[in-house]
Design a protein around this motif. Structure first.
Motif, PDB file in Angstrom:
ATOM      1  N   LEU A 161     -21.723   7.055  -5.152  1.00 43.23           N
ATOM      2  CA  LEU A 161     -20.813   6.521  -4.146  1.00 43.23           C
ATOM      3  C   LEU A 161     -19.823   7.536  -3.594  1.00 43.23           C
ATOM      4  O   LEU A 161     -19.275   7.332  -2.507  1.00 43.23           O
ATOM      5  CB  LEU A 161     -20.008   5.350  -4.729  1.00 43.23           C
ATOM      6  CG  LEU A 161     -20.787   4.137  -5.203  1.00 43.23           C
ATOM      7  CD1 LEU A 161     -19.822   3.108  -5.793  1.00 43.23           C
ATOM      8  CD2 LEU A 161     -21.605   3.526  -4.080  1.00 43.23           C
ATOM      9  N   GLY A 162     -19.550   8.590  -4.354  1.00 37.19           N
ATOM     10  CA  GLY A 162     -18.553   9.543  -3.902  1.00 37.19           C
ATOM     11  C   GLY A 162     -17.436   9.712  -4.914  1.00 37.19           C
ATOM     12  O   GLY A 162     -17.649   9.567  -6.120  1.00 37.19           O
ATOM     13  N   PRO A 163     -16.234  10.005  -4.446  1.00 36.96           N
ATOM     14  CA  PRO A 163     -15.127  10.349  -5.347  1.00 36.96           C
ATOM     15  C   PRO A 163     -14.719   9.216  -6.281  1.00 36.96           C
ATOM     16  O   PRO A 163     -15.012   8.036  -6.042  1.00 36.96           O
ATOM     17  CB  PRO A 163     -13.981  10.692  -4.383  1.00 36.96           C
ATOM     18  CG  PRO A 163     -14.623  10.968  -3.074  1.00 36.96           C
ATOM     19  CD  PRO A 163     -15.853  10.121  -3.031  1.00 36.96           C
ATOM     20  N   SER A 164     -14.000   9.590  -7.321  1.00 37.45           N
ATOM     21  CA  SER A 164     -13.480   8.636  -8.299  1.00 37.45           C
ATOM     22  C   SER A 164     -12.682   7.536  -7.610  1.00 37.45           C
ATOM     23  O   SER A 164     -11.927   7.786  -6.680  1.00 37.45           O
ATOM     24  CB  SER A 164     -12.589   9.378  -9.293  1.00 37.45           C
ATOM     25  OG  SER A 164     -12.052   8.503 -10.242  1.00 37.45           O
ATOM     26  N   GLY A 165     -12.872   6.315  -8.082  1.00 33.45           N
ATOM     27  CA  GLY A 165     -12.195   5.155  -7.516  1.00 33.45           C
ATOM     28  C   GLY A 165     -13.116   4.260  -6.721  1.00 33.45           C
ATOM     29  O   GLY A 165     -12.905   3.042  -6.629  1.00 33.45           O
ATOM     30  N   ARG A 166     -14.164   4.828  -6.155  1.00 35.66           N
ATOM     31  CA  ARG A 166     -15.048   4.023  -5.305  1.00 35.66           C
ATOM     32  C   ARG A 166     -15.893   3.042  -6.107  1.00 35.66           C
ATOM     33  O   ARG A 166     -16.175   1.943  -5.638  1.00 35.66           O
ATOM     34  CB  ARG A 166     -15.940   4.943  -4.461  1.00 35.66           C
ATOM     35  CG  ARG A 166     -15.173   5.688  -3.391  1.00 35.66           C
ATOM     36  CD  ARG A 166     -16.086   6.397  -2.430  1.00 35.66           C
ATOM     37  NE  ARG A 166     -15.329   7.043  -1.369  1.00 35.66           N
ATOM     38  CZ  ARG A 166     -15.881   7.761  -0.394  1.00 35.66           C
ATOM     39  NH1 ARG A 166     -17.197   7.923  -0.367  1.00 35.66           N
ATOM     40  NH2 ARG A 166     -15.119   8.317   0.539  1.00 35.66           N
ATOM     41  N   ALA A 167     -16.299   3.432  -7.309  1.00 32.98           N
ATOM     42  CA  ALA A 167     -17.084   2.506  -8.132  1.00 32.98           C
ATOM     43  C   ALA A 167     -16.229   1.322  -8.558  1.00 32.98           C
ATOM     44  O   ALA A 167     -16.691   0.174  -8.571  1.00 32.98           O
ATOM     45  CB  ALA A 167     -17.652   3.227  -9.359  1.00 32.98           C
ATOM     46  N   GLY A 168     -14.960   1.593  -8.886  1.00 33.66           N
ATOM     47  CA  GLY A 168     -14.057   0.502  -9.246  1.00 33.66           C
ATOM     48  C   GLY A 168     -13.821  -0.438  -8.085  1.00 33.66           C
ATOM     49  O   GLY A 168     -13.777  -1.666  -8.259  1.00 33.66           O
ATOM     50  N   THR A 169     -13.683   0.122  -6.886  1.00 39.23           N
ATOM     51  CA  THR A 169     -13.505  -0.713  -5.698  1.00 39.23           C
ATOM     52  C   THR A 169     -14.715  -1.609  -5.487  1.00 39.23           C
ATOM     53  O   THR A 169     -14.583  -2.815  -5.210  1.00 39.23           O
ATOM     54  CB  THR A 169     -13.282   0.164  -4.455  1.00 39.23           C
ATOM     55  OG1 THR A 169     -12.086   0.928  -4.630  1.00 39.23           O
ATOM     56  CG2 THR A 169     -13.154  -0.686  -3.202  1.00 39.23           C
ATOM     57  N   ALA A 221      -7.991  -7.151  -7.913  1.00 39.98           N
ATOM     58  CA  ALA A 221      -8.428  -7.081  -6.515  1.00 39.98           C
ATOM     59  C   ALA A 221      -7.308  -7.473  -5.571  1.00 39.98           C
ATOM     60  O   ALA A 221      -7.091  -6.830  -4.535  1.00 39.98           O
ATOM     61  CB  ALA A 221      -9.652  -7.979  -6.308  1.00 39.98           C
ATOM     62  N   THR A 222      -6.568  -8.532  -5.924  1.00 43.68           N
ATOM     63  CA  THR A 222      -5.453  -8.979  -5.095  1.00 43.68           C
ATOM     64  C   THR A 222      -4.380  -7.906  -4.999  1.00 43.68           C
ATOM     65  O   THR A 222      -3.852  -7.617  -3.909  1.00 43.68           O
ATOM     66  CB  THR A 222      -4.846 -10.272  -5.668  1.00 43.68           C
ATOM     67  OG1 THR A 222      -5.872 -11.275  -5.759  1.00 43.68           O
ATOM     68  CG2 THR A 222      -3.727 -10.792  -4.785  1.00 43.68           C
ATOM     69  N   GLU A 223      -4.077  -7.282  -6.120  1.00 43.98           N
ATOM     70  CA  GLU A 223      -3.050  -6.234  -6.142  1.00 43.98           C
ATOM     71  C   GLU A 223      -3.497  -4.996  -5.377  1.00 43.98           C
ATOM     72  O   GLU A 223      -2.704  -4.376  -4.648  1.00 43.98           O
ATOM     73  CB  GLU A 223      -2.710  -5.881  -7.589  1.00 43.98           C
ATOM     74  CG  GLU A 223      -2.012  -7.010  -8.346  1.00 43.98           C
ATOM     75  CD  GLU A 223      -1.856  -6.731  -9.825  1.00 43.98           C
ATOM     76  OE1 GLU A 223      -1.121  -7.481 -10.492  1.00 43.98           O
ATOM     77  OE2 GLU A 223      -2.473  -5.767 -10.326  1.00 43.98           O
ATOM     78  N   GLU A 224      -4.759  -4.621  -5.542  1.00 42.74           N
ATOM     79  CA  GLU A 224      -5.267  -3.435  -4.847  1.00 42.74           C
ATOM     80  C   GLU A 224      -5.283  -3.669  -3.339  1.00 42.74           C
ATOM     81  O   GLU A 224      -4.936  -2.778  -2.556  1.00 42.74           O
ATOM     82  CB  GLU A 224      -6.673  -3.102  -5.346  1.00 42.74           C
ATOM     83  CG  GLU A 224      -7.262  -1.831  -4.779  1.00 42.74           C
ATOM     84  CD  GLU A 224      -6.529  -0.574  -5.223  1.00 42.74           C
ATOM     85  OE1 GLU A 224      -6.637   0.451  -4.510  1.00 42.74           O
ATOM     86  OE2 GLU A 224      -5.853  -0.611  -6.272  1.00 42.74           O
ATOM     87  N   ALA A 225      -5.683  -4.864  -2.917  1.00 38.95           N
ATOM     88  CA  ALA A 225      -5.694  -5.171  -1.488  1.00 38.95           C
ATOM     89  C   ALA A 225      -4.289  -5.123  -0.908  1.00 38.95           C
ATOM     90  O   ALA A 225      -4.080  -4.644   0.218  1.00 38.95           O
ATOM     91  CB  ALA A 225      -6.317  -6.547  -1.258  1.00 38.95           C
ATOM     92  N   ALA A 226      -3.311  -5.600  -1.662  1.00 40.91           N
ATOM     93  CA  ALA A 226      -1.923  -5.595  -1.195  1.00 40.91           C
ATOM     94  C   ALA A 226      -1.421  -4.181  -0.939  1.00 40.91           C
ATOM     95  O   ALA A 226      -0.624  -3.943  -0.020  1.00 40.91           O
ATOM     96  CB  ALA A 226      -1.022  -6.312  -2.198  1.00 40.91           C
TER      97      ALA A 226
END
Length: 304
Positions: A161-169, A245-250
């Motif tokens: 997927l690319g850089p760190s963080g994208r798999a978590g997203t 997910a709610t917190e990340e979207a905010a």
């Protein structure tokens, strides 16, 4: 295919399944779990049970983490394991955490000479046991390529997927959809049963219709049997992921009202003492509505 030592730390449904798949693929697997009894079937299958998380990671070129949340990753990885890892070790983290936590974890591990591959694993424990997960990996591409033998033992598909963080997203995106669908199916059951429709009839009709999906059928089977253990996805983890997910979207200025409402429903299940059961147990938590108004349709207009 060449095999090598792999440590698996965290033996919940997914962790146990992945350890089993690695054993079946011929890897030398060392395992650790806080509750040692969960490890016994894997020991009987050939895994080595370590006395601590640090002992499990020591000497393993690849360490697979399958932990419940960010608190557990912090406590286990940085509190017990990282100081025991040789430089060049790769940590394959399948835990569902926020993208910011994932990025920070990768930086902290790199300072110790340890690589981090962020692995979003899609599937259920049964798929994990048979190596049929789908893996979406993030981090340095060379680090992902360096553990393709391990990821291949776990999965039918690997995507970078690319850089760190994208798999978590991506994992949070999958799980927020799962949470909303599970809560919606539970309310569908409550609505039908309140009107006298049999649960089995309803779920059977849905399963033979255009509304059917593999994920809903999986949750519907729990609801059909009214048995929610062993869990495929524990309620406490579902609520945690919806909140993340709610917190990340905010952070990005986006509101997720349906996700927030679903998170509250699962929080009610946890408050009822059923957080370790499968998230489908939300079907047993029937929300009570206020009595409908006695006014008939059209009364408002005629009274005007």
């Amino acid at each position: 295919m060449a095999t090598r030592p792999v440590a698996v730390i965290g033996l919940g449904g997914m962790g146990s399944g992945m350890a089993r798949a690695l054993l079946d693929a011929g890897h030398q697997v060392t395992i650790y779990n806080r509750t040692a009894a969960k490890a016994q079937p894997l020991v009987q299958a050939g895994a080595v049970l370590a006395a601590s998380a640090g002992d499990a990671g020591a000497g393993a070129p690849v360490v697979v983490l399958s932990l419940a949340d960010e608190y557990a990753v912090e406590a286990v990885l940085f509190g017990e394991v990282v100081d025991r890892l040789a430089p060049g070790t790769t940590v394959v983290d399948t835990s569902t955490v926020s993208p910011s936590f994932a990025h920070n974890t990768a930086i902290r591990l790199a300072a110790s000479g340890v690589r981090r591959v962020e692995a979003c694993v899609i599937g259920n424990p049964a798929m994990a046991r048979t190596g049929q997960l789908r893996v979406f990996a993030a981090g340095n591409e060379s680090d992902v390529d360096g553990v393709r033998d391990v990821l291949g033992a776990l999965s039918q598909e690997i995507r970078y997927l690319g850089p760190s963080g994208r798999a978590g997203t991506l994992k949070l995106a999958f799980n927020l959809l799962l949470g909303i669908q599970t809560a919606a199916l539970a309310e569908t059951v409550s609505f039908a049963e309140s009107a006298g429709l049999d649960r089995e009839l309803l779920l059977g009709a849905l399963d033979n219709s255009g509304w059917r999906s593999p994920i809903l059928s999986f949750r519907a089977e729990f609801m059909r049997r009214r048995e929610y253990t062993p869990a495929g996805f524990r309620t406490v983890l579902m609520q945690k992921d919806l909140t993340l997910a709610t917190e990340e979207a905010a952070v990005h200025g986006v509101a997720l009202p349906l996700v927030a409402a679903s998170a509250r429903r699962f929080a009610e299940v946890i408050s009822a003492g059923r957080g370790d059961e499968d998230a489908a147990v939300v079907a047993e938590l029937v929300a009570k509505a206020d009595p409908p108004s006695a006014k008939l349709i059209g009364e408002e207009e005629s009274a005007a």
